[in-house]
Write an enzyme that holds these catalytic residues in place. Structure first.
Site, PDB file in Angstrom:
ATOM      1  N   CYS A 135     -29.677  10.162   1.047  1.00 41.50           N
ATOM      2  CA  CYS A 135     -30.573   9.003   1.123  1.00 41.50           C
ATOM      3  C   CYS A 135     -29.860   7.732   0.654  1.00 41.50           C
ATOM      4  CB  CYS A 135     -31.813   9.264   0.269  1.00 41.50           C
ATOM      5  SG  CYS A 135     -32.910   7.840   0.211  1.00 41.50           S
ATOM      6  N   CYS A 138     -31.951   5.353  -1.424  1.00 41.56           N
ATOM      7  CA  CYS A 138     -32.184   5.795  -2.809  1.00 41.56           C
ATOM      8  C   CYS A 138     -30.931   5.558  -3.661  1.00 41.56           C
ATOM      9  CB  CYS A 138     -32.496   7.288  -2.894  1.00 41.56           C
ATOM     10  SG  CYS A 138     -33.655   7.884  -1.679  1.00 41.56           S
ATOM     11  N   ASP A 139     -29.777   5.920  -3.116  1.00 40.85           N
ATOM     12  CA  ASP A 139     -28.573   6.010  -3.947  1.00 40.85           C
ATOM     13  C   ASP A 139     -27.487   4.992  -3.610  1.00 40.85           C
ATOM     14  OD1 ASP A 139     -29.728   8.198  -5.222  1.00 40.85           O
ATOM     15  OD2 ASP A 139     -29.016   9.582  -3.687  1.00 40.85           O
TER      16      ASP A 139
END
Ligand code: NDP
Length: 323
Positions: A135, A138-139
Site C-alpha cells: 500500500c 499507507c507507507d
C-alpha cells in the site's frame, strides 16, 4: 449480546455502504459490520478520477466518508467490529464478531471485498512491514527521497508507482512481461514521468536486506523470465501490486466459489448460488474482479433491492395472499 436485523451487511466498502443506503431507505434498518478497515480499500487510495458525479475527482477516504454518512442518514447502524464466524445454515443467519456479539440477519449481504496478493516468497514475508508493503498511500511517506520498486503491471501497480514518484527519489517498476495491462492514460503518465523507470521481463527472486541492527530492505534480486539471468536492484522499499484475492475465508465450505475464487452469485440478482440461504454478495468478493467502486456500488444496490423483495415476499400478508 444478540442483535437482530432484517438486513445484515458484512463489509463497509462501496458495495456494503451502497447496499446499506438502499436497505435503509426501504425502512429495513440494516446493520453494517465494518471489518478491520472501515470504508474498505478506497480509504487507502488517493485520487479517484473515474467516479461518475465527481468531475474533478475525489479522494478515496472522502468518498467513503460520504457513503457512510449517506447510509447513516437513512438509519443504518454501523458497527466497528469484525465478523469471525458465520453460519449460513441458521435461520436467521448468524454472525459472531470479534467482540463475541451475535448478529442475526433475516437476510445477509456479503461485501467483504478483497485483499492484496503477495508474491509468496519467504524474504517478502521476512521484510513485510519493514521495507515490503502492498500500500503506497499507507507507507509511501517513509520513502521520501529514497529509491523504491513497484512490482506488477496492472492499474494498481502503475497508480502506486505514480503516487510514489511524488515522494521517492526514483521509482522502478518491475514487470514480468514486456507490456503493461494498465489503462493507456495511466501508462502515458508512467512513461512520461522523469523519476520512473521500468524493468521489463523480470520476476522477483528475493528481497534483500538486513535483519540487524534493524530490519531493513536494501535491494531486490531479479531474474530474467526467459534467460534466468540475475540482476540486483538497489532499493530501500518494495511495493507489491500484483492484484487482489477476494475475502472469502469466513464462508469457506458454505458457499460456491468461481474459478477466480469469488463467491458465485446469480449475475442478475447477486443472490448466492448453490444454497437456499437468503444471502447475496456484492463488490470484489463477488467478482467479476473489476475492482471499480462504481461496479461494487451497483452490485450492492442490486443485492439490497433483491433482499428487500425477498423480505416482502415472506411477510405473513404476502404468504397469505400466495396461499
Ligand atoms: P491486475 O490483475 O490487473 O494486475 C496484476 C498485475 O500483477 C499484472 O500485471 C500481473 O502480470 C502481475 N502479477 C500477478 N501475479 C504476479 C506474480 N506472482 N508475480 C509478478 N507479477 C504478477 O490487478 P490490479 O490490482 O492492478 O487491478 C485489478 C482490477 O482493478 C483491474 O480490473 C483494474 O483495471 C482495476 N483497477 C482500476 C483502477 C482504476 O480504475 N483507476 C485502479 C486499480 C485497479 P501479468 O500482466 O503478466 O498478468
Amino acid at each position: 449480546m444478540t442483535i437482530s436485523t432484517k438486513v445484515l451487511i458484512i463489509g463497509s466498502g462501496a458495495a456494503g455502504y451502497t447496499a446499506a443506503i438502499y436497505a435503509a431507505r426501504a425502512g429495513l434498518d440494516p446493520i453494517v459490520i465494518t471489518g478491520m478497515q472501515p470504508g474498505g480499500q478506497l480509504t487507502i487510495t488517493t485520487d479517484v478520477e473515474n467516479m461518475p458525479g465527481f468531475p474533478d475527482g475525489v479522494q478515496g477516504p472522502e468518498l467513503m466518508e460520504k457513503m457512510r454518512a449517506q447510509a447513516e442518514r437513512f438509519g443504518t447502524r454501523i458497527v466497528v467490529d469484525t465478523v469471525v464466524e458465520v453460519d449460513l445454515s441458521a435461520r436467521p443467519i448468524k454472525a459472531v464478531t470479534d467482540n463475541r456479539d451475535v448478529y442475526e440477519g433475516e437476510t445477509l449481504i456479503i461485501a467483504t471485498g478483497a485483499q492484496a496478493r503477495w508474491l509468496g516468497i519467504a524474504s517478502e514475508q521476512r521484510f513485510n512491514g519493514f521495507g515490503v508493503s502492498a500500500c503506497a498511500t499507507c507507507d509511501g511517506f517513509f520513502y521520501r527521497g529514497k529509491n523504491v520498486a513497484v512490482i506488477g503491471g496492472g492499474n494498481t501497480a502503475v497508480e502506486e508507482a505514480l503516487y510514489l514518484a511524488n515522494l521517492a527519489a526514483k521509482v522502478t517498476l518491475v514487470h514480468r512481461r514486456d507490456t503493461l495491462r494498465a489503462e493507456k492514460i495511466l501508462q502515458d503518465r508512467l512513461f512520461a514521468h522523469p523519476r520512473i523507470e521500468v524493468i521489463w521481463d523480470h520476476a522477483v527472486d528475493e528481497v534483500l536486506g538486513d535483519l540487524e541492527p534493524i530490519v531493513s530492505v536494501n535491494g531486490l534480486r531479479l531474474k530474467h523470465v526467459r534467460s534466468g539471468a540475475p540482476q540486483t536492484l538497489t532499493v530501500d522499499g518494495v511495493f507489491i501490486a500484483i492484484g487482489h484475492d477476494p475475502a472469502v475465508s469466513l464462508f469457506q465450505g458454505q458457499v460456491e466459489l468461481d474459478e477466480a475464487g469469488c463467491i458465485k452469485v446469480d449475475q442478475r440478482t447477486m443472490r448466492l448460488t448453490g444454497t437456499d440461504a437468503p444471502a447475496w454478495a456484492a463488490g470484489d468478493v463477488a467478482g467479476p474482479v473489476t475492482r471499480q467502486a462504481v461496479v461494487a456500488a451497483g452490485m450492492g444496490c442490486v443485492a439490497a433491492l433483491e433482499a428487500e423483495k425477498y423480505l416482502a415476499a415472506i411477510t405473513p400478508a404476502a404468504q397469505a395472499q400466495a396461499a
